[in-house]
Design a protein around this motif. Structure first.
Motif: not given
Length: 346
Positions: A32, A34-37, A40, A315-316, A318-319
């Motif tokens: 799963q 995680f969100e990372l921008k 960061h 999310p990874l 996507e970023e």
């Protein structure tokens, strides 16, 4: 209402639809993300395999922390890496054990001073806690200590300012000082120094010790950087050699099993700790060993690509974008101190 608790579980919970009826290249939902921008700050440390994650994050535009960049004296990036630059976020070399990690953190914040910090070899002096980063050594022990103090300042800054700490667990085995329990990245006498049974002892860290180390690392990190998160992985690369009485195959399975167990417990117990299954992706039996080179130890580029495909999902993806590895130059030249143990065969 159902009297079978498995009825409501997703397909990924069952072996037949999740593994047996799929080609291994088409496995899904292995973790799963995680969100990372991109903003960061990401720092890496650990065994050799951690270098793939750090390299791919950097290539994809992540804010990869390079606290000790290479000076402009090297002819190539590969040469700089041989001197420990650009391998991890700081120039600490491979941190194979959790004991090394917690002791480094304590030393960086002035809470620990190793009894032995300098090793000598043929009239040259080396940092005993990172002997591989200086292939030729220094002309005095005082210079080594001064360079180490500068290094520790960067380590301290890294821990204080990072957003995500990526740590790849590599080994349970290590060699430590009898005097104060300092664990070294390599056995004395391999890269520098000399082995004396009265001064050094072998220590195969147990599950309880490794768990206590990681809990201690988390507590120390949160004390200086409350918002920090941790991503744990386990290196799929088997041991080069074992100092136990067991066959190296059995020792390798034991080591990785213990590390995997601890990493799982950390991720279950703490919301700010995540586990990524690089070990399972490469080493699980449905892969048929196809991700290993002929030596049955090092991971081939196909395997690295597949690991990165799963890492950069959700999310990874996507970023940072999805797909295979971002290592445009081909195989990354990993810096692996442990491989020097094979010199004993010569």
């Amino acid at each position: 209402m159902t009297n079978n608790p498995y009825k409501s579980l997703p397909k990924k919970a069952f072996w037949r639809p999740a593994v047996a009826e799929r080609h291994y290249a088409d496995l899904e939902d292995l973790w799963q993300p995680f969100e990372l921008k991109k903003a960061h700050k990401v720092a890496t440390a650990g065994s050799c395999f951690a270098q793939h994650i750090g390299n791919n994050l950097a290539q994809r535009g992540a804010n990869f922390m390079d606290m000790e960049p290479a000076p402009p004296v090297f002819d190539s990036e590969a040469e700089a890496r041989r001197w420990g630059f650009g391998v991890f976020s700081c120039r600490y070399g491979n941190i194979y054990t959790t004991r090394q990690l917690i002791q480094l953190l304590d030393e960086a914040f002035g809470n620990r001073t190793p009894a032995e910090r300098v090793w000598e070899k043929q009239g040259r002096f080396f940092d005993a806690l990172r002997p591989s980063v200086d292939p030729v050594g220094q002309d005095s022990a005082e210079t080594v200590i001064a360079l180490r103090e500068r290094h520790l300042a960067k380590v301290r800054e890294m821990f204080e300012t990072l957003d995500l700490f990526v740590f790849t667990l590599g080994l349970t085995e290590g060699w430590e000082s009898v005097a104060d329990g300092t664990m070294f990245p390599m056995a004395p006498g391999t890269l520098a120094g000399s082995y004396e049974p009265s001064k050094y002892r072998f220590h195969n860290l147990r599950h309880s010790e490794i768990l206590a180390d990681l809990i201690g690392v988390r507590e120390r990190l949160k004390a200086v950087n409350p918002g920090a998160r941790t991503l744990l992985t386990v290196s799929p690369v088997p041991l080069t050699a074992t100092a136990t009485e067991h066959h190296v195959l059995s020792a390798a399975v034991y080591s990785k099993s213990v590390l995997r167990g601890v990493a799982g417990e950390m991720a279950e117990d703490f919301e700010d700790v995540t586990y990524f299954p690089s070990y399972e992706i490469i080493s699980s039996h449905p892969s048929g060993g196809m991700f290993f080179n002929p030596d049955q130890r090092t991971v081939n580029q196909f395997g690295v690509d597949y690991v990165m495909k799963h890492f950069f999902s959700g999310p990874l993806a996507e970023e940072f974008g999805a797909g295979h590895t971002a290592d445009e130059d081909g195989d990354l030249d990993l810096i692996c101190d442990e491989e020097r143990l094979e010199d004993a065969l010569d």
